[in-house]
Design an enzyme around this catalytic site. Structure first.
Site, PDB file in Angstrom:
ATOM      1  N   HIS A 122       0.773  -1.113   0.250  1.00 52.60           N
ATOM      2  CA  HIS A 122       0.039   0.050   0.075  1.00 52.60           C
ATOM      3  C   HIS A 122       0.768   1.059   0.127  1.00 52.60           C
ATOM      4  CE1 HIS A 122      -3.947  -1.674   1.812  1.00 52.60           C
ATOM      5  NE2 HIS A 122      -3.464  -2.516   1.071  1.00 52.60           N
ATOM      6  N   ARG A 150      -0.492  -0.674  -4.620  1.00 47.83           N
ATOM      7  CA  ARG A 150      -1.630  -0.014  -4.642  1.00 47.83           C
ATOM      8  C   ARG A 150      -1.424   1.340  -4.238  1.00 47.83           C
ATOM      9  NH1 ARG A 150      -6.835  -0.737  -0.364  1.00 47.83           N
ATOM     10  NH2 ARG A 150      -5.740   0.855   0.542  1.00 47.83           N
ATOM     11  N   TYR A 196     -10.238   7.443   2.458  1.00 52.77           N
ATOM     12  CA  TYR A 196     -10.027   6.111   2.596  1.00 52.77           C
ATOM     13  C   TYR A 196      -8.509   5.640   2.028  1.00 52.77           C
ATOM     14  CZ  TYR A 196      -9.313   1.030   1.788  1.00 52.77           C
ATOM     15  OH  TYR A 196      -8.760   0.113   1.797  1.00 52.77           O
ATOM     16  N   ASP A 202      -8.138   1.356  -5.183  1.00 56.26           N
ATOM     17  CA  ASP A 202      -9.462   0.740  -4.446  1.00 56.26           C
ATOM     18  C   ASP A 202     -10.516   1.806  -4.371  1.00 56.26           C
ATOM     19  OD1 ASP A 202     -11.237  -0.379  -2.670  1.00 56.26           O
ATOM     20  OD2 ASP A 202      -9.986  -0.887  -1.165  1.00 56.26           O
ATOM     21  N   HIS A 217     -13.191   1.497  -3.048  1.00 52.85           N
ATOM     22  CA  HIS A 217     -13.907   1.261  -1.808  1.00 52.85           C
ATOM     23  C   HIS A 217     -15.374   1.469  -1.804  1.00 52.85           C
ATOM     24  CE1 HIS A 217     -13.630   0.578   2.755  1.00 52.85           C
ATOM     25  NE2 HIS A 217     -12.643  -0.076   2.196  1.00 52.85           N
ATOM     26  N   GLU A 232     -10.709  -1.565  -7.794  1.00 55.18           N
ATOM     27  CA  GLU A 232     -11.254  -2.478  -6.726  1.00 55.18           C
ATOM     28  C   GLU A 232     -12.472  -1.759  -6.329  1.00 55.18           C
ATOM     29  OE1 GLU A 232      -8.446  -3.249  -3.505  1.00 55.18           O
ATOM     30  OE2 GLU A 232     -10.255  -3.877  -2.194  1.00 55.18           O
ATOM     31  N   GLU A 244     -14.013  -8.251  -1.241  1.00 58.24           N
ATOM     32  CA  GLU A 244     -13.432  -8.599   0.239  1.00 58.24           C
ATOM     33  C   GLU A 244     -14.412  -8.751   1.225  1.00 58.24           C
ATOM     34  OE1 GLU A 244     -11.057  -4.749   0.464  1.00 58.24           O
ATOM     35  OE2 GLU A 244     -12.528  -4.023   1.669  1.00 58.24           O
ATOM     36  N   ARG A 295     -11.945 -11.209  -4.581  1.00 59.52           N
ATOM     37  CA  ARG A 295     -11.085 -10.731  -3.396  1.00 59.52           C
ATOM     38  C   ARG A 295     -11.547 -11.316  -1.845  1.00 59.52           C
ATOM     39  NH1 ARG A 295      -7.673  -7.629  -2.068  1.00 59.52           N
ATOM     40  NH2 ARG A 295      -8.614  -6.212  -0.896  1.00 59.52           N
ATOM     41  N   HIS A 338      -7.981 -10.325  -0.110  1.00 63.32           N
ATOM     42  CA  HIS A 338      -8.064  -9.413   0.901  1.00 63.32           C
ATOM     43  C   HIS A 338      -6.909  -9.711   2.038  1.00 63.32           C
ATOM     44  CE1 HIS A 338     -10.311  -7.009   4.109  1.00 63.32           C
ATOM     45  NE2 HIS A 338      -9.574  -6.235   3.572  1.00 63.32           N
ATOM     46  N   ASP A 395      -6.479  -6.008   9.477  1.00 64.39           N
ATOM     47  CA  ASP A 395      -7.600  -6.543  10.247  1.00 64.39           C
ATOM     48  C   ASP A 395      -7.590  -7.791  10.002  1.00 64.39           C
ATOM     49  OD1 ASP A 395      -8.564  -4.885   7.999  1.00 64.39           O
ATOM     50  OD2 ASP A 395     -10.334  -5.936   8.315  1.00 64.39           O
ATOM     51  N   GLU A 407      -3.029  -9.417  -1.362  1.00 64.39           N
ATOM     52  CA  GLU A 407      -2.780  -8.059  -0.498  1.00 64.39           C
ATOM     53  C   GLU A 407      -1.990  -8.307   0.608  1.00 64.39           C
ATOM     54  OE1 GLU A 407      -6.324  -6.198   0.931  1.00 64.39           O
ATOM     55  OE2 GLU A 407      -5.276  -4.221   1.353  1.00 64.39           O
ATOM     56  N   TRP A 416     -19.185   4.030   3.043  1.00 63.04           N
ATOM     57  CA  TRP A 416     -17.706   4.220   3.479  1.00 63.04           C
ATOM     58  C   TRP A 416     -16.949   3.163   2.868  1.00 63.04           C
ATOM     59  CZ3 TRP A 416     -13.921   1.002   6.094  1.00 63.04           C
ATOM     60  CH2 TRP A 416     -12.744   1.440   6.145  1.00 63.04           C
TER      61      TRP A 416
HETATM   62  O1  LIG Z   1      -7.502  -3.604   2.180  1.00 68.01           O
HETATM   63  C1  LIG Z   1      -8.496  -3.228   1.544  1.00 68.01           C
HETATM   64  O2  LIG Z   1      -8.764  -3.129   0.182  1.00 68.01           O
HETATM   65  C2  LIG Z   1      -9.535  -2.531   2.209  1.00 68.01           C
HETATM   66  O3  LIG Z   1     -10.532  -2.118   1.623  1.00 68.01           O
HETATM   67  C3  LIG Z   1      -9.511  -2.540   3.603  1.00 68.01           C
HETATM   68  C4  LIG Z   1     -10.826  -2.458   4.287  1.00 68.01           C
HETATM   69  O4  LIG Z   1     -11.171  -1.267   4.369  1.00 68.01           O
HETATM   70  C5  LIG Z   1     -10.671  -2.912   5.816  1.00 68.01           C
HETATM   71  O5  LIG Z   1     -10.248  -4.234   5.765  1.00 68.01           O
HETATM   72  C6  LIG Z   1     -12.038  -2.925   6.438  1.00 68.01           C
HETATM   73  O6  LIG Z   1     -11.839  -3.599   8.039  1.00 68.01           O
HETATM   74 MG   LIG Z   2     -10.426  -2.859  -0.510  1.00 72.75          MG
END
Ligand SMILES: O=C(O)C(=O)C[C@H](O)[C@H](O)CO
Ligand SMILES: [Mg+2]
Length: 422
Positions: free
Chosen positions: A142, A167, A179, A230, A232, A256, A282, A303, A332, A336, A359, A422
């Site tokens: 990233h 990315r 984001y 991404d 998002h 993405e 994801e 993903r 993904h 997290d 990723e 979001w």
């Molecule tokens: O890693 C990514 O592509 C994401 O979009 C991350 C997400 O926002 C994240 O995992 C949400 O918990």
């Molecule tokens: Mg993503």
């Protein structure tokens, strides 16, 4: 001629003939070494145990309760070798099929059982899945920054580190937060407060900002590195079609989550307007979330990953189905997803036919210490290592030093106050 006598006790014979490894315990460990992780540990009468990731960002305790209150007791006494049978028991037996909480809980059990099977066999899990289908797993890192210059500078740094895929996420002029853009160079953590932070979003401002980012990145980085982005879930299909078309000259590896995917037919409209490859999934938790997308070849990369899509067993089915339709995987791998999920994903990535990219967001040193692991990174590629099982563990004593801290993902409003994605 007399017929052979049917064995009336065939089921009982099958049940007793195979060598059994009884599950003797299952416990949930919640820890917060910088961010929250939920881990399932399954113990057996052989002395071997396995671990599975059950983390659902912002909803961690729901999965912890699902396991503790509804699953763990059902596992006791079962044969740990019967992974598919236990998967089906938990999926069909829930009656309430699918959903992120259910599927994260099932994933944790499935992952822990593959870990146990590998340890008992003395083999890394990827060997049980058919062996390595490639030498290593290409990962993307990233690169982000407050503006184009900072993002490109970070991307150059990733290239120097050997990454073959990067990315790009950059701050959007006129928006206070975006984001994917962190204050820290490597660790982007969106769950930033106990209650959801409210951010402001403008699609118009965002759409103006992405093509110049890619133009600058291609100038600085050249063409020998894959560039990803991404969106998002923030665009309508026609907006996504326009962005995809405007990015085509810079040959992105993928765009993405261009648009939300509850309505899978949304992606038809995007496809009609651009040849930019599309990645989504994801937040998917089963093969059914992607059925139309795959069958109609509306996407290029799926993903879904181990922890949120029912574990190694279910993700393999999804990947095999995708392979029939020229869709490749791009699991993904944000922070997290715990190192347990990362390890499982790498065994999966190494073994499947239609791997695309993985990723990879580095975890903090505290997280790495709680979850000691054998996977490694070199020259833009990763490998799960050759330790029996998944090659990842949890240090329970250390985990206990980091108690759970409530944290929520942010929400978005448009500039006029309308709630948005979001
Ligand atoms: O890693 C990514 O592509 C994401 O979009 C991350 C997400 O926002 C994240 O995992 C949400 O918990
Ligand atoms: Mg993503």
């Amino acid at each position: 001629m007399p017929q052979p006598k049917p064995d009336e006790n065939a089921r009982a014979w099958h049940a007793s003939a195979a060598s059994k490894v009884r599950i003797t315990g299952a416990k949930v460990i919640v820890t917060c070494p910088g961010r929250n992780f939920v881990t399932l540990k399954i113990e057996t009468d052989s002395g071997v145990y396995g671990v599975g990731d059950a983390t659902l960002n912002g909803r961690e305790l729901a999965v912890a309760s699902y396991l503790t209150d509804h699953v763990n007791d059902c596992l006791i006494g079962r044969d740990a070798h019967r992974i598919e049978d236990i998967w089906q028991f938990l999926y069909r037996g829930a009656y309430w099929r699918r959903g992120p909480v259910t599927m994260a809980a099932i994933a944790a059990v499935d992952t822990a059982l593959w870990d146990i099977k590998g340890k008992l066999a003395g083999l890394p899990v990827y060997q049980l899945l058919g062996g390595a289908a490639r030498d290593g797993v290409m990962v993307y890192g990233h690169a982000n920054g407050a503006d184009v210059d900072e993002t490109v500078a970070n991307a150059l740094h990733y290239k120097e580190l050997g990454y073959k895929a990067i990315r790009l996420q950059s701050g959007v002029p006129g928006l206070a937060s975006t984001y994917g853009v962190s204050r820290d160079r490597y660790f982007y953590e969106p769950a930033d407060a106990r209650l959801p932070t409210e951010n402001i979003w403008s699609t118009e401002k965002y759409l103006r900002s992405v093509p110049p980012l890619f133009e600058a990145a291609r100038k600085a980085l050249g063409w020998d590195v894959h560039l990803l982005h991404d969106a998002h879930h923030r665009l309508t299909p026609i907006e996504a079609g326009r962005l995809g078309k405007e990015l085509e000259p810079y040959r992105p590896f993928w765009l993405e989550d261009a648009t939300p995917a509850e309505n899978q037919a949304n992606f038809r409209l995007i496809r009609q307007h651009t040849t930019t490859p599309l990645a989504v999934g994801e937040i998917f938790n089963s093969i059914w979330d992607a059925k139309q997308l795959i069958e109609e070849q509306l996407i290029d990369y799926i993903r879904a990953t181990i922890v949120h899509a029912g574990g190694i067993s279910h993700l393999r089915k999804l990947a095999n189905f995708a392979d029939l339709h020229n869709v490749r995987t791009g699991c993904h791998g944000a922070t997290d997803l715990s190192p347990v999920c990362m390890a499982a994903a790498l065994h999966f990535d190494l073994s499947i036919a239609n791997f695309g990219v993985q990723e990879y967001m580095r975890h903090t040193a505290e997280t790495d210490a709680v979850f000691p692991h054998h996977y490694r990174f070199a020259d833009g590629m990763m490998h799960p290592g050759d330790a029996p099982g998944l090659g990842v563990d949890i240090d329970e004593a250390l985990a206990a030093q980091y108690p759970y801290e409530p944290a929520s993902l942010p929400v978005n409003r448009l500039e006029d106050g309308t709630m948005f994605n979001w």
